[in-house]
Design an enzyme around this catalytic site. Structure first.
Site, PDB file in Angstrom:
ATOM      1  N   GLU A  37       0.928  -0.752   0.405  1.00 42.54           N
ATOM      2  CA  GLU A  37       0.060   0.467   0.009  1.00 42.54           C
ATOM      3  C   GLU A  37       0.871   0.964  -0.042  1.00 42.54           C
ATOM      4  OE1 GLU A  37      -2.234   0.177   2.914  1.00 42.54           O
ATOM      5  OE2 GLU A  37      -3.558   1.745   2.885  1.00 42.54           O
ATOM      6  N   ARG A 267       4.413 -12.668  10.009  1.00 47.24           N
ATOM      7  CA  ARG A 267       5.261 -11.678   9.792  1.00 47.24           C
ATOM      8  C   ARG A 267       6.267 -11.529  10.565  1.00 47.24           C
ATOM      9  NH1 ARG A 267       2.397  -6.933  10.141  1.00 47.24           N
ATOM     10  NH2 ARG A 267       1.424  -7.466   9.049  1.00 47.24           N
ATOM     11  N   LYS A 277       3.749   0.702  10.651  1.00 45.08           N
ATOM     12  CA  LYS A 277       4.002   1.593   9.869  1.00 45.08           C
ATOM     13  C   LYS A 277       3.211   2.897  10.279  1.00 45.08           C
ATOM     14  CE  LYS A 277       3.188   0.134   5.173  1.00 45.08           C
ATOM     15  NZ  LYS A 277       1.962   0.498   3.583  1.00 45.08           N
TER      16      LYS A 277
HETATM   17  P1  ATP Z   1      -0.184  -1.672   6.976  1.00 48.36           P
HETATM   18  O1  ATP Z   1      -0.746  -1.339   8.508  1.00 48.36           O
HETATM   19  O2  ATP Z   1      -0.243  -0.303   6.061  1.00 48.36           O
HETATM   20  O3  ATP Z   1      -1.572  -1.973   5.681  1.00 48.36           O
HETATM   21  P2  ATP Z   1       1.663  -3.198   6.214  1.00 48.36           P
HETATM   22  O4  ATP Z   1       2.530  -2.965   6.332  1.00 48.36           O
HETATM   23  O5  ATP Z   1       0.239  -4.544   5.979  1.00 48.36           O
HETATM   24  O6  ATP Z   1       0.816  -1.969   6.791  1.00 48.36           O
HETATM   25  P3  ATP Z   1       0.954  -3.297   3.512  1.00 48.36           P
HETATM   26  O7  ATP Z   1       1.786  -1.925   2.083  1.00 48.36           O
HETATM   27  O8  ATP Z   1      -0.217  -4.008   3.344  1.00 48.36           O
HETATM   28  O9  ATP Z   1       1.768  -2.897   4.989  1.00 48.36           O
HETATM   29  O10 ATP Z   1       2.109  -4.539   3.119  1.00 48.36           O
HETATM   30  C1  ATP Z   1       2.340  -4.919   2.119  1.00 48.36           C
HETATM   31  C2  ATP Z   1       2.610  -6.550   2.211  1.00 48.36           C
HETATM   32  O11 ATP Z   1       3.670  -6.857   2.836  1.00 48.36           O
HETATM   33  C3  ATP Z   1       1.285  -7.758   2.142  1.00 48.36           C
HETATM   34  O12 ATP Z   1       1.300  -8.387   1.970  1.00 48.36           O
HETATM   35  C4  ATP Z   1       2.154  -7.995   4.430  1.00 48.36           C
HETATM   36  O13 ATP Z   1       1.046  -8.618   4.637  1.00 48.36           O
HETATM   37  C5  ATP Z   1       3.457  -7.903   4.032  1.00 48.36           C
HETATM   38  N1  ATP Z   1       3.855  -7.397   5.063  1.00 48.36           N
HETATM   39  C6  ATP Z   1       3.713  -6.412   5.677  1.00 48.36           C
HETATM   40  N2  ATP Z   1       4.297  -6.146   7.265  1.00 48.36           N
HETATM   41  C7  ATP Z   1       5.184  -7.602   7.390  1.00 48.36           C
HETATM   42  C8  ATP Z   1       6.018  -7.835   8.033  1.00 48.36           C
HETATM   43  N3  ATP Z   1       6.175  -7.375   9.414  1.00 48.36           N
HETATM   44  N4  ATP Z   1       6.791  -8.529   8.265  1.00 48.36           N
HETATM   45  C9  ATP Z   1       6.199  -9.533   6.494  1.00 48.36           C
HETATM   46  N5  ATP Z   1       5.803  -9.199   5.902  1.00 48.36           N
HETATM   47  C10 ATP Z   1       5.006  -8.289   6.324  1.00 48.36           C
HETATM   48 MG    MG Z   2      -1.534  -3.683   4.744  1.00 45.96          MG
END
Ligand code: ATP
Ligand code: MG
Length: 562
Positions: A37, A267, A277
């Site tokens: 995102e 994660r 974030k």
């Molecule tokens: P938000 O809370 O804004 O949704 P997010 O960290 O999930 O934040 P995204 O941009 O939606 O951000 O994440 C993109 C991809 O990265 C998604 O598939 C998410 O599952 C993965 N991702 C995010 N944080 C982690 C993490 N700490 N470890 C592994 N994968 C992650």
């Molecule tokens: Mg997300």
């Protein structure tokens, strides 16, 4: 087989793909996507996700799309799109021409929504967000049907079209899937598909005033792109049933021979930092750090600035593995991967941080000897450089002891020590100031020990680093440490705030004497200041007049102060 290939282990996602291939899937048909995102910069957790997405595609000769999940018009920004692309590329991955945006599919998604309405599988609903929750109920107890759930198809269609046309205020209606208000899975209790939002979207402008929900948009975007394996983090496990439902109940199910499947993995959580974030955004906005790319941040842009290499981050992501259990990974593992790579690629340089002057009694004033210094003992191709030996030198204060214990091999009165790549010297006199502090050493050099070895073969155990006091240049170093003193920042004690654990010593600026070759450093080129730490020229603050180096990581593991 490359080293990176050798280190691979069979984790459950690899196993699933291997099974699919054994069951007839063409390896080159493996198709994944990374769906960030664009509302912040990528961090090391995202790297874990996209190393997996791109990795699984690459290993099989398949494809991985970069898809920006831009369904939320409020929070997104094109500057994050650029930084995300830069970071993915930096880690070595290539999405070719497959840069997609969920917003590209708004029209298609809208049509799928109409399909569901026409099939009697979606309806418009007037409940407020609170009522929505209340009607949905709790697990173990059935939910309540919303008033209007059985509105005729034509009426639903008419209202939905008028929602799109902008006839209603925000919150007046949502479009919901008609699934099962008694489902044990709350996500299946008539989830929302569209909400009214009178906001300009940075890509579609004012075209839309209704926007699809993530659960509706994501699975259908996967189907539109022909994704086979949709890899996401564990919190989406409970959404999987809905993921399948939207595809199964629309014509999206006919788009591909292989229907997209969602698989969830844990994660990444890393000690002494945060992956949220929202919180990272907060410390950027409040100026607690210098920006998203502050070298202390867990962001990829921060790590790049700090001197972490793409390979070390990929190795780390592979070493962490892919599991179904949430856990907390030690920062020490990441630092270990960084050291392993830097040891191979860093150019060795000499720098003195806490200088003590050494005067060589039997060396002529003004005489300069240019000695050969090896740039990287681990890599012959890195070659060598010349370093200047002069009458006055600096060594580290810590490399001299007036009254040393037994087995002290560095410099002490009458004790001989090797100056790296130069000569053997012996300390003859210790000069002190009025308070008794050592301010200077007078030493002699063995002129026959050029290169560092005595012609008579006598053993000299200690080797210390040094710089010429006449030629060394004063430079700036930023000594970086963890952002937070607490290891587990995802689980804070009651009544505390994450800022309670902010490490006030996470950035210490200091000066040092560096050998002149350091002026030629290129931003991003890994360096090892011998016997000290790995450093890198800061890509933003660096200039030849004012060289600034970031400490990437110490040479040995040192645990942060708790
Ligand atoms: P938000 O809370 O804004 O949704 P997010 O960290 O999930 O934040 P995204 O941009 O939606 O951000 O994440 C993109 C991809 O990265 C998604 O598939 C998410 O599952 C993965 N991702 C995010 N944080 C982690 C993490 N700490 N470890 C592994 N994968 C992650
Ligand atoms: Mg997300």
């Amino acid at each position: 087989m490359s080293e990176e290939t050798e280190n691979r282990s069979m984790h459950f996602i690899r196993q699933i793909i291997a099974n699919d291939i054994a069951a007839g899937l063409q390896p080159s048909a493996v198709h994944t996507r990374f769906p960030p995102e664009p509302n912040g910069c990528l961090h090391i957790g995202h790297a874990k996700a996209f190393c997996l997405d791109f990795g699984m595609a690459l290993e099989n000769g398949g494809k991985c799309n970069l898809r920006f999940d831009d369904t939320n018009p409020d929070k997104e920004d094109t500057r994050f799109v650029d930084s995300i692309k830069e970071d993915v590329r930096w880690l070595g991955f290539d999405w070719a021409d497959r840069e997609y945006y969920a917003s590209d599919y708004f029209e298609k998604l809208y049509n799928y929504a109409e399909e569901l309405i026409l099939a009697g599988k979606a309806y418009v609903c007037t409940l407020s967000a609170e009522e929505f929750k209340e009607y949905r109920g709790v697990p173990g107890q059935p939910g309540k049907e919303a008033p209007g759930r059985n509105r005729p198809v034509e009426e639903n269609l008419d209202i939905f079209r008028r929602m799109r046309a902008g006839e209603f205020e925000e919150g007046a209606y949502v479009l919901r899937a008609k699934i099962d208000m008694n489902s044990p899975n709350l996500h299946m209790r008539d989830p929302a598909m569209y909400r009214i939002k009178k906001a300009e979207h940075w890509r579609t402008g004012g075209d839309w005033c209704i926007y699809p929900m993530y659960d509706f948009a994501h699975c259908l975007s996967d189907a539109i792109e022909g994704i086979t394996h949709s890899l996401c983090t564990l919190e989406f496990e409970v959404h999987r049933e809905l993921y399948d439902w939207f595809i199964d109940n629309t014509s999206a199910k006919n788009l591909n021979k292989v229907q997209p499947r969602q698989y969830e993995f844990a994660r990444l959580n890393l000690t002494h930092t945060m992956m949220s974030k929202r919180k990272l955004q907060q410390i950027v906005a409040e100026g607690i750090v210098e920006g998203w790319d502050d070298a202390r941040m867990p962001t990829l842009s921060g790590m790049r600035r700090r001197g972490y290499t793409p390979k070390s981050i990929r190795d780390f992501c592979e070493a962490v593995g892919v599991t179904k259990f949430n856990s907390l990974t030690e920062l020490a593992l990441l630092e270990h991967c960084v050291r392993q790579d830097l040891n191979k690629v860093a150019l060795r340089r000499m720098a003195v941080f806490d200088p003590l002057e050494v005067e060589i009694e039997n060396w002529e004033e003004g005489k300069v000897d240019e000695l050969n210094a090896i740039n990287n003992p681990e890599d012959e191709s890195a070659g060598s450089r010349k370093i200047k030996f002069t009458k006055r030198l600096f060594i580290e204060k810590g490399d001299f002891m007036e009254n040393p214990p037994k087995k002290y091999f560095r410099l002490s009165p009458e004790n001989e020590v090797r100056l790296r790549y130069a000569y053997l010297i012996k300390c003859k006199e210790v000069i002190k100031d009025a308070e008794g502090n050592v301010v200077k050493l007078v030493c002699t050099v063995d002129p026959d020990s050029r290169g560092g070895n005595a012609p008579d073969g006598r053993k000299v155990k200690g080797t210390i680093h040094w710089v010429s006091a006449d030629y060394a240049v004063m430079m700036k170093a930023r000594l970086l440490d963890v952002l937070f003193t607490r290891a587990d920042m995802a689980d804070l004690p009651d009544g505390t705030d994450f800022m309670d654990f902010f490490n006030k010593d996470s950035l210490v600026e200091t000066e040092f004497y560096g050998e002149p070759a350091l002026l030629e450093a290129k931003a991003g080129q890994p360096l090892q200041f011998e016997r000290n730490a790995y450093f890198v020229a800061d890509e933003k603050l660096w200039s030849q007049d004012k060289p600034v180096f970031n400490r990437t990581v110490t040479l040995k593991e040192s645990f942060p102060k708790a």
